[in-house]
Each structure stands twice: as structure tokens, then as C-alpha cells.
Write an enzyme that holds these catalytic residues in place. Structure first.
Site, short mmCIF file in Angstrom:
data_model
loop_
_atom_site.label_atom_id
_atom_site.label_comp_id
_atom_site.label_asym_id
_atom_site.label_seq_id
_atom_site.Cartn_x
_atom_site.Cartn_y
_atom_site.Cartn_z
NE ARG A 11 39.88 49.04 34.71
CZ ARG A 11 39.82 47.67 34.49
NH1 ARG A 11 40.02 47.18 33.49
NH2 ARG A 11 39.59 47.00 35.86
CD GLN A 92 39.02 43.69 49.12
OE1 GLN A 92 38.16 44.01 48.46
NE2 GLN A 92 40.06 43.02 48.63
CB THR A 98 38.92 39.24 42.62
OG1 THR A 98 40.00 38.69 41.99
CG2 THR A 98 38.26 40.41 41.81
CD GLU A 176 42.76 38.14 35.85
OE1 GLU A 176 42.57 39.22 35.42
OE2 GLU A 176 42.17 36.99 35.64
CE LYS A 372 3.71 71.80 47.25
NZ LYS A 372 4.30 72.69 48.14
CB SER A 426 -9.92 83.36 33.67
OG SER A 426 -10.60 82.54 32.84
C1 UD1 Z 1 38.26 40.28 36.82
C2 UD1 Z 1 38.86 38.95 36.65
C3 UD1 Z 1 39.03 38.61 35.17
C4 UD1 Z 1 37.83 38.72 34.44
C5 UD1 Z 1 37.00 39.90 34.90
C6 UD1 Z 1 35.54 39.96 34.33
C7 UD1 Z 1 40.39 38.90 38.63
C8 UD1 Z 1 41.97 38.68 38.99
N1 UD1 Z 1 40.06 39.09 37.27
O1 UD1 Z 1 38.89 41.26 36.10
O2 UD1 Z 1 39.64 37.49 34.88
O3 UD1 Z 1 37.93 38.45 33.06
O4 UD1 Z 1 36.99 40.30 36.05
O5 UD1 Z 1 34.79 41.06 34.29
O6 UD1 Z 1 39.43 38.26 39.38
N2 UD1 Z 1 36.98 43.79 43.70
C9 UD1 Z 1 36.92 43.93 44.96
N3 UD1 Z 1 38.10 44.04 45.67
C10 UD1 Z 1 39.37 43.99 44.94
C11 UD1 Z 1 39.51 43.86 43.76
C12 UD1 Z 1 38.13 44.02 43.04
O7 UD1 Z 1 35.96 43.80 45.70
O8 UD1 Z 1 40.53 44.12 45.68
C13 UD1 Z 1 35.90 43.76 42.92
C14 UD1 Z 1 35.23 45.16 42.37
O9 UD1 Z 1 34.71 46.02 42.86
C15 UD1 Z 1 34.58 44.34 41.15
C16 UD1 Z 1 35.09 43.02 40.89
O10 UD1 Z 1 35.81 42.65 42.05
O11 UD1 Z 1 33.25 44.72 41.24
C17 UD1 Z 1 36.00 42.92 39.83
O12 UD1 Z 1 37.08 43.63 39.95
P1 UD1 Z 1 37.79 44.42 38.57
O13 UD1 Z 1 38.91 45.24 39.09
O14 UD1 Z 1 36.65 44.89 37.83
O15 UD1 Z 1 38.47 43.07 37.99
P2 UD1 Z 1 38.93 42.96 36.37
O16 UD1 Z 1 40.05 43.64 35.99
O17 UD1 Z 1 37.40 43.36 35.61
MG MG Z 2 35.68 44.15 36.17
#
Ligand code: UD1
Ligand code: MG
Length: 484
Positions: A11, A92, A98, A176, A372, A426
Site C-alpha cells: 500500500r 522470511q 505475520t 482481521e 568545503k 577583494s
Molecule cells: C496487522 C495485524 C492487525 C493489526 C495491525 C496493526 C495480523 C494478521 N494483523 O495487520 O490485527 O490491527 O497489524 O498495525 O497480524 N510482515 C512480515 N511478514 C509477513 C507479513 C507481514 O514480516 O508475511 C510484517 C510487515 O512487514 C509489517 C508487519 O508485519 O511490518 C505487519 O504487517 P501488515 O501487513 O502491515 O499487517 P496489517 O495488515 O497492518
Molecule cells: Mg500494518
């Protein structure tokens, strides 16, 4: 502590991984790791995926070379964890959610006991206050379910997970945003994305996650339903402004504004005057700023800038990685980068100190003076229109308006040395390499190509010729021609 930072951040619509976007000059992940460190984390496992090399490099740059471990785990009990190699990297390679991210980090804590508490931080929420991490750990330690998380009530609609409670008010699960029913979307409490959980539960429950949801991902948030079977995870309230997660550039700008306000309030409470905090931009790693530092409107302080007591920075200055001593005065619209400024120095208006300018105490640099890689020694002055590059300017030397050190011949750079007390008239050019001796004079308008001995006068301009009556005769002749 784990920091989840593998996602690209679709996004954001960016070629740069989300956690490398900056707030107040510091990367999102840099903020989160700083908070983890301040909360006493002895080890941080950063879970990386997209642009992991770039993220690693940026962590090294912020926390010091060697802070990121390259050869596996730090030697246990070596006492070195606090200094070198205290950030582990877990990769990963495919972002399957997550829950999957945390699965990828488990090998890094394989040797830890089941009753250890792991803190899991989301890498995209930079403003988490350190105390909240301590609160999470304490709540997890006290919770029979062995799990705690931060909840928040957003002040605008956010696509966050919603906290669903059972009839007894215990936390039943997190739904979610993408999976939530319209009724569930109306629930006020949302998941901020920060957790503390006993390692034993984490190991066991992560193994059961399934991707049967709207996004087809393994949701870490599904662990909350498991905790319900043990009596329910503890939710701790957090202010939305402290836990806002950055998902797009609108969020990024909001977080920037909040970070800036927090930084400015910190420095004002520490004794800094700001004429207009709303237009004063101070990066997170700037400081210290001394007592009675005075900042006018539109001042930007970046990088690792440090400013000592009672120094004034006037309107519109942009100062990056500069150390400024006490009671200096930086006049409006000066740009200073990677330099040092001595006590009582007066710089500007419209001065430009480029990298490696060393400006000692009581030096004056005035309008449109550019330096500089130049050392201006105590009391030296260049008050108007000059370029001083690759130069050393001695104690109390005076550089006249329009002086240029010709330091570059298209191939190499050469040094100009102006010794103490010298006076450069100058509009002179000093063709480097060249030395102007102590207390010597250079006549105005000279092009100096040879060293000038101490105490002498160097002149290179032509002798002046006055042709008497010439102008009067010229005008008469012109007037006569017009009449004809
Ligand atoms: C996540 C939470 C949501 C919470 C929100 C708050 C989950 C499923 N949802 O959603 O409940 O309200 O954060 O900000 O956890 N990331 C990884 N690997 C992945 C996916 C994500 O490392 O496979 C990392 C991203 O880089 C990021 C963080 O996890 O830093 C959160 O991921 P993001 O996709 O932003 O989750 P949200 O949709 O915001
Ligand atoms: Mg997020």
C-alpha cells in the site's frame, strides 16, 4: 524481542521496503529497534524479507557496524550480546503472513526455555513508547494465559484487527479487518500489533495456524483464540497516536507529524526555545541541544547534529550532521553539512558550509560564502562572496569579498594554505596548490599562482593608466558626430 519487518508494504506504492521509509530521519524499523533496546531487550530478532540486505545495512548504519549478527547467534553468556551482534536476522523469503513471519524467527530462539517471554513488535509502528513494552511484559508474566497484547481505539477508520470478547468480557479472538462482518467492524477496540507471549505457547500454537482466511495468510492474531482456551490474553490500552501502524503514505505523514511534535516537546522541556514548533523540523537522532538554544521558524536539524548552550539558529537554516559549540549565531538561510562550528562563531546570512568545514571559535562567515574541506582558524573572517575549498585559513586571517580558492583543475584537487594574519584583497583568485605566508597581503584583484612569503605584498594586476581629458574629448566627438 522479535520485530516483524519482512513485508514490502504494497500500500506504500514504493520501490523501497516499507520499514525503510523514514519518520523524522530514522527508518520505521530503526524506531522500533530503538524502543526495544530502550526497554532492555538483550537480543532483537529482525524478521526480514523484502530488501533484507538494504534493511541490514541500514540497521548497521544506525546501531553501529557489528550490531547486526552475521555469523549466527552471539556466544551465549559472553556478555557481548549487549554490544556486538545483538540484532539477529531471520529471513522470511516468502511473505505468508505475520504468523509465518514469527515461525521463521523461532530457530533464532531454539535454545531458550519455554517459560521465556517473547515480545513481538510490528516493524511498521514507530512511535511505541518504551514503557508500553515493559507493561506488555508485566501483563504477560501475570497472565495465566501467558499472553498480552496492546489494543487501541483509532481516531479514524483503520483496517485493523478487531478485538472480539466472550460474554464474560474475556478476549475471545481477533478478527482481521478483511475477514470481519459489518457488525464486527463496528467494535471499538482494535489490535495495535504488539504482543508478549511465553515461548512455549508460541511454539505450540504457531504450529497450528492455517491460512483459511480472506488474505490466505497465516495470521499471528489467531494465537489470541488459543489463549482464550487458557483464560484469555490480557489486552492493555494504548493511545492510538503511540501505536499507529504505517500502511500508506497518508499514515506516514500523520506519524511524521506526531513524531515531530513529540521530539519538539522533548527539547522545549529540556530548555530549547522554538519560535514556531510547527515549522521546526528536528530529526530523531539529533541531540543533545543545549540549554537556551534558540530556534527561529523554519529551522531543520538533521542527522546527528549537536548544538551547545545558548547558540541561536535563525530562520530557514538547514543543518545536517553538524556540531555547533556554545553561543554561536547561525544567521538566516544558512546551509551547514557535516561540519563543526566553534564557540561564538557567526555564520550567514546565506552561508554554505559543505562537508568537512571546520569553523573554529569567533570566525565570521558572511553573505554567500561557501566552504568545503576548509579549516577556518579562530577569529578568521570571510564576510562576503567567497569560495574556500580545500583550504586552511589561519588565525585572524581576513578574506576579502569575491576571493576564490581555485582548488580544482578538472582532474585533481589542491590545497590552499593561508597563514595567520594574512589579508586577501577583494576579488582575488588563489590558484592551488599555493601558500600565502603569515601576515602577508594580497592586493585586490590578484591571481596568485606562486607562494607569497610571510610579511610581503603580492600584486598581479596591471599598473593603472590614467589618460587625462580622454572622457571629455570622447563625449565631444560623439556629440559632433550625432549633429552631422
Ligand atoms: C496487522 C495485524 C492487525 C493489526 C495491525 C496493526 C495480523 C494478521 N494483523 O495487520 O490485527 O490491527 O497489524 O498495525 O497480524 N510482515 C512480515 N511478514 C509477513 C507479513 C507481514 O514480516 O508475511 C510484517 C510487515 O512487514 C509489517 C508487519 O508485519 O511490518 C505487519 O504487517 P501488515 O501487513 O502491515 O499487517 P496489517 O495488515 O497492518
Ligand atoms: Mg500494518
Amino acid at each position: 524481542m522479535f520485530v516483524m519487518a519482512a513485508g514490502l508494504g504494497t500500500r506504500m506504492k514504493s520501490d523501497t521496503a516499507k520499514v525503510l521509509h523514514k519518520v523524522a530521519g530514522r527508518t520505521l524499523i530503526g524506531w522500533v529497534v530503538t524502543a526495544a533496546r530502550a526497554a532492555g531487550a538483550e537480543r532483537v530478532v529482525a524478521i526480514l524479507g523484502h530488501q533484507s540486505d538494504a534493511v541490514r545495512t541500514s540497521l548497521d548504519a544506525q546501531f553501529g557496524a557489528g550490531s547486526v549478527d552475521r555469523g549466527g547467534l552471539p556466544p551465549a553468556g559472553s556478555g557481548a550480546e549487549g554490544r556486538r551482534g545483538w540484532i539477529d536476522i531471520a529471513i522470511q523469503s516468502e511473505q505468508r503472513g505475520t504468523g509465518h513471519a514469527v515461525q521463521c524467527a523461532l530457530p533464532a530462539v531454539a535454545k531458550e526455555a519455554d517459560d521465556r517471554i517473547v515480545v513481538i513488535l510490528t516493524g511498521d509502528a514507530p512511535l511505541l513508547p518504551t514503557e508500553k513494552i515493559a507493561e506488555l511484559v508485566a501483563a504477560c508474566a501475570a497472565s495465566p494465559a501467558g499472553m498480552a497484547l496492546l489494543s487501541t481505539v483509532p481516531d479514524r477508520p483503520m483496517p485493523y484487527g478487531r478485538l472480539v470478547r466472550d460474554p464474560d468480557g474475556r478476549l475471545a479472538k481477533i478478527v482481521e479487518h478483511a475477514d470481519a462482518t459489518p457488525a464486527q467492524r463496528l467494535l471499538p477496540d482494535t489490535n495495535a500489533g504488539f504482543y508478549a507471549i511465553r515461548l512455549g505457547h508460541l511454539r505450540k500454537d504457531l504450529a497450528t495456524l492455517r491460512a483459511d482466511n480472506a488474505k490466505g495468510e497465516l495470521y499471528l492474531t489467531d494465537l489470541v483464540a488459543h489463549a482464550h482456551t487458557r483464560g484469555g490474553a490480557t489486552a492493555i490500552d494504548a493511545a492510538f497516536r503511540d501505536v499507529t501502524g504505517v500502511n500508506d503514505r497518508v499514515d506516514l505523514a500523520e506519524v511524521e507529524t506526531a513524531a515531530r511534535r513529540r521530539i519538539n516537546e522533548h527539547w522545549m522541556r529540556a530548555g530549547v526555545t522554538m519560535i514556531d514548533p510547527a515549522s521546526t523540523y528536528i530529526d530523531a537522532d539529533v541531540g543533545p541541544l543545549g540549554k537556551d538554544v534558540w530556534l527561529a521558524a523554519g529551522v531543520t536539524l538533521r542527522g546527528k547534529t549537536k548544538i551547545a548552550d545558548a547558540t541561536r539558529i535563525d530562520t530557514g537554516c538547514v543543518i545536517t550532521d553538524v556540531q555547533i559549540a556554545e553561543t554561536a549565531y547561525i544567521k538566516p538561510y544558512s546551509i551547514l553539512t557535516e561540519s563543526t562550528i566553534g564557540a561564538r562563531a557567526q555564520i550567514g546570512p546565506f552561508s554554505h558550509c559543505r562537508p568537512a568545514s571546520r569553523i573554529d571559535e569567533d570566525v565570521h562567515l558572511g553573505n554567500f560564502v561557501e566552504t568545503k574541506k576548509t579549516h577556518m582558524m579562530a577569529g578568521a573572517k570571510a564576510n562576503h562572496l567567497a569560495y574556500l575549498g580545500d583550504a586552511s585559513v589561519g588565525h585572524k586571517a581576513n578574506i576579502g569579498a569575491g576571493t576564490i580558492t581555485c582548488n580544482y583543475d578538472g582532474v585533481g584537487k589542491y590545497q590552499t594554505t593561508i597563514e595567520a594574519g594574512a589579508f586577501i584583497g577583494s576579488d582575488s583568485q588563489l590558484v592551488a596548490p599555493v601558500t600565502i605566508g603569515r601576515d602577508a597581503y594580497v592586493g585586490a584583484g590578484s591571481t596568485i599562482t606562486k607562494d607569497v612569503p610571510r610579511g610581503s605584498l603580492a600584486l598581479t594586476r596591471n599598473k593603472q593608466v590614467n589618460v587625462e581629458g580622454w572622457a571629455d574629448r570622447f563625449r565631444e566627438a560623439q556629440a559632433k558626430r550625432k549633429k552631422e
